[in-house]
Structures are given as C-alpha cells and as structure tokens.
Scaffold this motif. Sequence first.
Motif, PDB file in Angstrom:
ATOM      1  N   ILE A  41       1.786  10.154  -3.837  1.00 26.76           N
ATOM      2  CA  ILE A  41       0.774  11.453  -3.803  1.00 26.76           C
ATOM      3  C   ILE A  41       1.794  12.581  -3.764  1.00 26.76           C
ATOM      4  O   ILE A  41       2.733  12.630  -3.005  1.00 26.76           O
ATOM      5  N   GLN A  42       1.362  13.435  -4.577  1.00 29.09           N
ATOM      6  CA  GLN A  42       2.025  14.589  -4.713  1.00 29.09           C
ATOM      7  C   GLN A  42       1.413  15.752  -3.994  1.00 29.09           C
ATOM      8  O   GLN A  42       0.035  16.207  -4.135  1.00 29.09           O
ATOM      9  N   LEU A  79       1.331  17.637   2.671  1.00 28.53           N
ATOM     10  CA  LEU A  79       0.712  16.333   3.283  1.00 28.53           C
ATOM     11  C   LEU A  79       1.501  15.436   4.192  1.00 28.53           C
ATOM     12  O   LEU A  79       1.108  15.253   5.115  1.00 28.53           O
ATOM     13  N   ILE A 116      -6.166   5.230  -4.925  1.00 30.31           N
ATOM     14  CA  ILE A 116      -5.331   4.189  -4.317  1.00 30.31           C
ATOM     15  C   ILE A 116      -6.136   2.929  -4.375  1.00 30.31           C
ATOM     16  O   ILE A 116      -7.361   2.986  -3.900  1.00 30.31           O
ATOM     17  N   LYS A 123      -8.394  14.855  10.709  1.00 31.92           N
ATOM     18  CA  LYS A 123      -7.142  14.461  11.353  1.00 31.92           C
ATOM     19  C   LYS A 123      -5.930  15.099  10.996  1.00 31.92           C
ATOM     20  O   LYS A 123      -5.003  15.214  11.810  1.00 31.92           O
ATOM     21  N   LEU A 124      -5.829  15.761   9.829  1.00 32.11           N
ATOM     22  CA  LEU A 124      -4.645  16.527   9.230  1.00 32.11           C
ATOM     23  C   LEU A 124      -4.918  17.925   9.360  1.00 32.11           C
ATOM     24  O   LEU A 124      -4.015  18.776   8.937  1.00 32.11           O
ATOM     25  N   GLY A 125      -5.881  18.397   9.627  1.00 35.43           N
ATOM     26  CA  GLY A 125      -6.291  20.011   9.743  1.00 35.43           C
ATOM     27  C   GLY A 125      -6.421  20.540   8.446  1.00 35.43           C
ATOM     28  O   GLY A 125      -6.163  21.914   8.581  1.00 35.43           O
ATOM     29  N   TYR A 126      -6.538  20.030   7.435  1.00 37.97           N
ATOM     30  CA  TYR A 126      -6.983  20.844   6.178  1.00 37.97           C
ATOM     31  C   TYR A 126      -8.318  21.323   6.216  1.00 37.97           C
ATOM     32  O   TYR A 126      -9.413  20.909   6.996  1.00 37.97           O
ATOM     33  N   LEU A 173      -6.584  16.950  -3.075  1.00 32.95           N
ATOM     34  CA  LEU A 173      -5.590  15.856  -2.731  1.00 32.95           C
ATOM     35  C   LEU A 173      -6.593  14.653  -2.398  1.00 32.95           C
ATOM     36  O   LEU A 173      -5.999  13.583  -2.949  1.00 32.95           O
ATOM     37  N   GLU A 200      -9.446  23.015   0.782  1.00 28.36           N
ATOM     38  CA  GLU A 200      -8.139  22.613   0.461  1.00 28.36           C
ATOM     39  C   GLU A 200      -8.282  20.916   0.261  1.00 28.36           C
ATOM     40  O   GLU A 200      -7.496  20.611  -0.309  1.00 28.36           O
ATOM     41  N   TRP A 207     -11.556   9.943   2.265  1.00 31.60           N
ATOM     42  CA  TRP A 207     -10.332  10.867   2.124  1.00 31.60           C
ATOM     43  C   TRP A 207     -10.485  12.274   2.703  1.00 31.60           C
ATOM     44  O   TRP A 207      -9.640  12.822   3.469  1.00 31.60           O
ATOM     45  N   LEU A 239       0.609  -1.108  -0.074  1.00 30.03           N
ATOM     46  CA  LEU A 239      -0.094  -0.097  -0.027  1.00 30.03           C
ATOM     47  C   LEU A 239       0.806   1.118  -0.019  1.00 30.03           C
ATOM     48  O   LEU A 239       0.597   2.354  -0.775  1.00 30.03           O
ATOM     49  N   GLN A 296      -6.675  12.962  -5.755  1.00 33.59           N
ATOM     50  CA  GLN A 296      -5.427  11.819  -5.866  1.00 33.59           C
ATOM     51  C   GLN A 296      -5.804  10.440  -5.166  1.00 33.59           C
ATOM     52  O   GLN A 296      -5.461   9.427  -5.488  1.00 33.59           O
ATOM     53  N   LEU A 297      -6.076  10.735  -3.995  1.00 34.22           N
ATOM     54  CA  LEU A 297      -6.037   9.582  -2.761  1.00 34.22           C
ATOM     55  C   LEU A 297      -7.039   8.597  -3.369  1.00 34.22           C
ATOM     56  O   LEU A 297      -7.198   7.439  -3.003  1.00 34.22           O
ATOM     57  N   PHE A 325       1.061  14.621  12.429  1.00 32.19           N
ATOM     58  CA  PHE A 325      -0.103  13.684  13.151  1.00 32.19           C
ATOM     59  C   PHE A 325       0.396  12.298  13.852  1.00 32.19           C
ATOM     60  O   PHE A 325      -0.162  11.980  14.647  1.00 32.19           O
ATOM     61  N   GLN A 379       2.063   2.585  -3.180  1.00 34.30           N
ATOM     62  CA  GLN A 379       1.133   3.391  -3.908  1.00 34.30           C
ATOM     63  C   GLN A 379       0.939   4.957  -3.268  1.00 34.30           C
ATOM     64  O   GLN A 379       1.242   5.929  -4.151  1.00 34.30           O
ATOM     65  N   LEU A 380       0.719   4.795  -1.864  1.00 35.46           N
ATOM     66  CA  LEU A 380       0.739   5.960  -1.409  1.00 35.46           C
ATOM     67  C   LEU A 380       1.814   7.168  -1.629  1.00 35.46           C
ATOM     68  O   LEU A 380       1.761   8.414  -1.483  1.00 35.46           O
ATOM     69  N   PHE A 409     -10.790  12.580   6.411  1.00 32.41           N
ATOM     70  CA  PHE A 409      -9.602  12.187   6.893  1.00 32.41           C
ATOM     71  C   PHE A 409      -8.603  13.227   6.777  1.00 32.41           C
ATOM     72  O   PHE A 409      -7.979  13.637   7.965  1.00 32.41           O
ATOM     73  N   ARG A 436       2.301  16.961   7.395  1.00 35.51           N
ATOM     74  CA  ARG A 436       0.992  17.090   8.455  1.00 35.51           C
ATOM     75  C   ARG A 436       0.937  15.541   8.963  1.00 35.51           C
ATOM     76  O   ARG A 436       0.755  15.464   9.999  1.00 35.51           O
ATOM     77  N   LEU A 437       1.085  14.539   7.952  1.00 34.85           N
ATOM     78  CA  LEU A 437       0.956  13.288   8.448  1.00 34.85           C
ATOM     79  C   LEU A 437       2.080  13.046   9.450  1.00 34.85           C
ATOM     80  O   LEU A 437       1.723  12.244  10.402  1.00 34.85           O
TER      81      LEU A 437
END
Lengths: 232, 232
Positions: A119-120, A124, B119, B101-104, B112, B108, B94, A112, B115-116, A131, A115-116, B97, A127-128
């Motif tokens: 991500i561009q 991100l 997956i 969780k990431l504060g976006y 993202l 915004e 996503w 996984l 893209q996600l 987190f 793939q991840l 999430f 922040r991850l």
Amino acid sequence: MLKHLSFTSSNKKMISQAEENYLKAIYKINEREGKSANTNAISAAMNTTAASVTDMLKRLADKDFIHYEKYKGVTLTTEGSRTATALVRKHRIWEVFLCDKLGYSWDECHDLAEQLEHIQSPDLIDRLDTFLGKPKFDPHGDPIPDRDGNYAKRQQVRLDEMLIGDRGVMVGVHEHSSAFLQHLDRVGLVLAVQVEVLEVFDFDKSVKIRLNGLQELLISNKVSENVFIKIA
Amino acid sequence: MLKHLSFTSSNKKMISQAEENYLKAIYKINEREGKSANTNAISAAMNTTAASVTDMLKRLADKDFIHYEKYKGVTLTTEGSRTATALVRKHRIWEVFLCDKLGYSWDECHDLAEQLEHIQSPDLIDRLDTFLGKPKFDPHGDPIPDRDGNYAKRQQVRLDEMLIGDRGVMVGVHEHSSAFLQHLDRVGLVLAVQVEVLEVFDFDKSVKIRLNGLQELLISNKVSENVFIKIA
DNA sequence: ATTTTTTTTTAGACAAGTCTAAAAATTGTT
DNA sequence: AACAATTTTTAGACTTGTCTAAAAAAAAAT
Ligand SMILES: [Mn+2]
Ligand SMILES: [Mn+2]
Ligand SMILES: [Mn+2]
Ligand SMILES: [Mn+2]
C-alpha cells in the motif's frame, strides 16, 4: 495496466509491486548470506526463472536500485536499501496490526502482510505505527525498523547453542513457516516464554528444557536451531 | 507479472485489480443511471480510452462478469454484481477504519481505500468489520453492504428539495470530491448535524438554514443539491 | 431519406513481467 | 590445461493493460 506507475508530477520514482518484492528478496539474501545475491538465489526466493530475474535486474539497475554487473550478482544501492527497509517496516507493522487488533495468529499474518506492505501512502504506516503504540518487534520477534530504517539489533543465541543451566527468554524464530509456528504453539514454545536448559543429548542434539519454571519439554535439534533466546 | 492471477488449486476465478475497478465503475454507472453502462461512460469513469474499455469488456464478458453485446452497453451478471458489491463493502469498511482509528478526515480516506479495497482475503474484511463494531455507514454516510451484499436504503432528500420549515439531519453527500468535503467542513455542514430550512431564495436557489438550532448559514444551490437530509 | 455527428470497435503498437529453449560465461574437476 | 558441470544471459514468445489512428456502426439532424 500499470498506468499509475508512470511518473507523477513529483520526481519520486514509481516502483511496482514486483520490483518491491525483488528488492526485498535481494535485501534478505544480502543480509542472510552476507554477500551479493546471485541470480539463482533470487529466482528461488521469488519462485520465478533465472531468465525472469535477469530481466528484472536490468530494470532495477536502470532505476538505480541495485549495483549490477553481469555474472557478478547484485547488491542494493542506498536507494534500493532504503526502499527494501521501508518495505520490511511496513510488512512488520501490518503483521502487528493483524495479530494485535484483528486476532490473527503468528502463523497466519504473514501472507496478508505480503499484500498490505505494498500500500502506497506517505503517512499511513506512521499513523498505523502510532495507533499500535510504536511496537519495536513484530509477532515473530523480528525488529521493526523506524522511519529512518534503524532498528535495535538484539543480542540473542540459538536455543541449540545454549548449555546446561543456561536460562533466557524466547525472543524470536529463524524459520517462519506456518507448520513450524503451529508446532511451537502446540508445545508451548512461544515468544516471551522463559527457557531453562536441563539436559543436552549428544546423540541427536535434542535438549530437555523447562518452560516458565514449570513443565519440562524435550525438543529436537530441528526445532532448537530455529528458536532464538535472549540469555538472562 | 500477474503470475499470481492464474488459477489456483481452487476453482475460484482470479480477478485483477484493473478488472475489479472496471466492475466497480460499471456497477456505479448502472446504479446511478439506472441502465446499461456504455463505453464512453466507462472510459470517463476509469480515465482510459474507449478502445481500452472495449478490450476490457471482452475480457470481462469472457469471464462471465458482464453481459456484453457490441454497441449495446453492458450490465453486470450475478457474479459481476456480487464482486462489485463486495468491493464497495471493502472500500467503505476500510474508509471507516482510516477515519475512526487512524484519524483521517472524510476528504482524505477515499484514495487510500481505493488501494486497500483490493486486498484479497477470505476473512480479513469481516474481522475488520467486527473490530470496527459492524458499522452500517461509511464516513460519507454511504451504506456498507453486509456479506451478502444487502444494505439498508435510507429514505433521504436533497437539501435543495426541502421546503421552508422542514427539519432533518444530514446523512450523506452526493459529490465526494476533496474540495467539496473540505468546504462542508469549513461551513459546518457535516454528518449528523441538524438542519432547518429558514428561507429559500428563488433568484439563485440558495437557501438559508439553521445548524443544530444555533448558527444560521446561507448556502448555494451547488452545495444544497449535493447534500442528503433525512427529514425528521 | 440523406447527410452529419457521435459512439464504438478494430488494427496495430507498446511496456511490464513472465516463460522456455538455447547460447555464453563461469566454476569445478580431472 | 582441457573437459565437464553449473550458472547466467540472450532470444523469442506470450498475456495484461494500455495507447493512437482509422474504420464501422448507430444516432441525430437536416
Ligand atoms: Mn512476515
Ligand atoms: Mn514477521
Ligand atoms: Mn470512497
Ligand atoms: Mn465513502
């Protein structure tokens, strides 16, 4: 396709997933072998033909990601190295997310993350990272590069290099296959476990060890040479 | 490239990101217009030419994702619909999430998620769903389909359809642009806010409303017709 | 019922990424 | 040094996804 890979208004070079994967493969070969990566090694790592690799090397050289001379193998430029390291950083942070937050095991998370990692996003992954509490190591014990590409190199030895009486803590694995990791789970040889070498058998290079000061365990050389220990 | 898109050992049809995006566009046009999607509408949604759309429609029809007759527009097959709904589900989960969780912020997270959502994993999205507490709505108030593609259709009205004295709670937006969402943030028109209509001005269809029983606010028709309210 | 306009499809081209088969260069061996 | 084996590159082809320009079909207007 790949319309989104052309230049955007910024002058930052766009890079495809395929190109990223080749850079990562070259990076890992350079690291492991300590020398330039040759075509066949790359084709083996990427599961493509040598002809495909040659095509790609020309593209990567055009984009200044690699130093390439016909028949001479390749190394990464500064930019190529930066890109590859960033990819490794993303891969490992996603692996931490998958294991810590979503309950995947260390033998499941890799595919996984493959793939991840593509991500561009400018921020991100940072922040991850925040987190997740800015982890320093991924679920396999591999170090996570920071935003500048730096990471702590741990001093460690392979379990098969330890002598009788040596003690330490398991901090990583060389082999990353699912089969190997599942085997380690089954015998209890997991990250952070305490290891003490009780006996070394010359005949087949197997070793008897004690885990966490409790159960004893005999492990084959095939296992011990793929397990990293930090000596206490 | 796209080597990984050929058939694997299973008989499940492989689908590229481009194909997924087209299916989603067709799905949304079908939903919004209530009829088959024509070539120009798809090319506008996808930012491609009509010629490219025709090419893709042939491929999608070959793979049995759409019903396609020359010059007649397209609708999704059961399989196409299932795929598109799954994509919407992934996109919205996503987004939750990213925001939770990431504060976006809600303006915004969309890009993202674009893209996600691609997956590929049999169960990642279900684990993520569980991790997030199985949310029913995304950060824009849009419903999240469950694994079977079902979702609650909320009964709601556009703010510009409300009459003087009507009260309700903001539950969604029609327009999803960053500029619009940022504007809503600035004036305080966000999800879950209480709205009461105080005056309606026929001249320009602007409305005066009260937010959470406190501050009063005059909003243009351009805003009110893009805001969804659940009447109390 | 024609003519005009709009929509859609076809024709032909291109870049990315892959392949197979063959040629060329390098490396290893007698 | 010459021959053999291995590695790498080239040549030519294919698929996906895109484009522009032109042709064809459908819809709208006269
Ligand atoms: Mn991994
Ligand atoms: Mn790892
Ligand atoms: Mn969205
Ligand atoms: Mn949304």
